[in-house]
Design an enzyme around this catalytic site. Structure first.
Site, PDB file in Angstrom:
ATOM      1  N   THR A  93       4.238   6.234  -6.976  1.00 57.47           N
ATOM      2  CA  THR A  93       4.053   6.576  -8.379  1.00 57.47           C
ATOM      3  C   THR A  93       4.919   7.793  -8.674  1.00 57.47           C
ATOM      4  O   THR A  93       4.821   8.820  -7.995  1.00 57.47           O
ATOM      5  CB  THR A  93       2.575   6.904  -8.704  1.00 57.47           C
TER       6      THR A  93
ATOM      7  N   CYS B 281      -2.489  13.302 -14.534  1.00 62.59           N
ATOM      8  CA  CYS B 281      -3.023  12.084 -13.935  1.00 62.59           C
ATOM      9  C   CYS B 281      -3.241  12.300 -12.434  1.00 62.59           C
ATOM     10  O   CYS B 281      -2.704  13.233 -11.853  1.00 62.59           O
ATOM     11  CB  CYS B 281      -2.041  10.930 -14.097  1.00 62.59           C
TER      12      CYS B 281
ATOM     13  N   HIS C 143      -3.394   4.860 -10.456  1.00 61.68           N
ATOM     14  CA  HIS C 143      -2.860   5.990 -11.211  1.00 61.68           C
ATOM     15  C   HIS C 143      -3.793   6.157 -12.408  1.00 61.68           C
ATOM     16  O   HIS C 143      -3.698   5.408 -13.361  1.00 61.68           O
ATOM     17  CB  HIS C 143      -1.436   5.606 -11.635  1.00 61.68           C
TER      18      HIS C 143
END
Lengths: 206, 148
Positions: B10, B16, B33
């Site tokens: 990611t 996040c 995520h």
């Protein structure tokens, strides 16, 4: 009722582009006055992009960018984010400081402060133009400067609101300098409902 | 959710959090995520992968389908930064911190142990999870690179 930018018609986009051009013209004048440099700016494009494509426009989610972020309250709540890739930011600093292109190799404190001011001016003139077209009032916070991954900046803005429209208004700002084009992107990320208020006030929703 | 030796990536996590789960014995790993702490207060909770609580539930379910056993699953988490100074002024705006707390409590509720974490700070992270070794590589801009 328009839920997000993807529902806009050509006429509505033209109206938003006109606002962008007026804002850019005023920003160029302000920057020229501030720095004494010759600054020409134009808005070659105004676009509507899905939120998840924004990072791609500035080199991908993991790419390092300079971001100037302001929250806006008042008649309509929205977020403004001015993004520049690092290499463009360096060229812009050269331009503003009256140096030849390539003079600045790193973004020192002075450069970052200059970029922050550019973001502030571009955002401010855009909002002023929007205010004068619509009679609305926009109250921005002080600018917050971040140098980091594009994705990290964007997801943090999105998370603050939990819900934003799925689409984002992009105003491409081009600084002209001889053979170098310095392009920065001003993004407007409105809360749901804010776009409707703005378009209604612009007179493009009947 | 994948079988090892796949790697999961990611790029650009801000507030996040990347949740990485692994059952090394079954050679099954997964990454989510998440963007927000809780699906309960959300107006639109359809995208379950967006919230800490529902993402953890779904990951475990998907991993079990691939042969993982819940009691063997362990977690590594990264992200949860506070990117902007403006929002640091108000508690409700400290999404990074709230995400971190929500992920920890969702994992605790599922009885999944967190074996490593790299959360907080004011910088973004790109994470690469090696589902063979269980190593989580955390890359930053200007704040180094590490394996947790």
């Amino acid at each position: 009722m328009i839920q997000d930018f993807s529902d806009l018609t050509g006429l509505q986009i033209d109206a938003l582009k006109e606002v962008g051009n007026v804002g850019a013209g005023n920003a160029a004048t302000a920057l020229a006055t501030m720095t004494g440099a010759r600054v020409e700016m134009s808005v070659p494009q105004v676009g509507i992009v899905p939120f998840n494509k924004v990072a791609d426009m500035v080199g991908g989610a993991g790419n390092a960018v300079v971001g100037v972020y302001l929250m806006v309250t008042g008649s309509a709540t929205t977020n403004m984010l001015f993004l520049l890739s690092i290499d463009k930011a360096l060229l812009l600093v050269d331009l503003l400081m009256g140096q030849p292109p390539g003079y600045h190799k790193i973004l020192d404190e002075m450069s970052l402060s200059a970029i922050s001011e550019v973001g502030n001016i571009i955002t401010g003139t855009y909002l002023n133009a929007l205010a004068s077209f619509t009679g609305m009032q926009f109250v921005p916070t002080v600018p917050d400067l971040v140098v980091d991954m594009a994705g990290a900046i964007l997801d943090s803005i999105l998370a603050q609101f939990g819900e934003l429209g799925d689409h984002v208004l992009v105003v491409e700002n081009k600084f002209n300098r001889e053979e170098y084009d310095i392009i920065g992107h001003l993004f407007m990320l409105p809360e749901p409902g804010s776009l409707n208020k703005i378009l209604t006030a612009l007179g493009v929703i009947f | 959710m994948v079988r090892s030796p796949d790697r999961l990536i990611t790029a650009g996590l801000g507030s996040c959090i990347g949740i990485c789960l692994i059952d090394k014995t079954a050679k099954v790993g997964g990454m989510a995520h998440i963007m927000l702490p809780s699906s309960i207060q959300a107006r639109n909770a359809q995208n379950r992968a967006k919230f800490a609580d529902t993402a953890v539930e779904d990951m475990i379910y998907e991993m079990e389908k691939l042969g993982a056993i819940k009691r063997r699953i362990v977690a590594k988490i990264a992200g949860g930064a506070q990117m902007f100074k403006i929002s640091a002024a108000s508690d409700i705006m400290k999404i990074g911190l709230r995400n971190d707390q929500a992920v920890e409590s969702a994992l605790a509720q599922a009885k999944i142990r967190i074996v490593a974490k790299d959360t907080g700070g004011n910088f973004g992270r790109t994470i690469i999870f090696d589902t063979e070794s269980g190593d989580l590589l955390v890359r930053t801009i200007g704040h180094g690179e590490k394996i947790i």
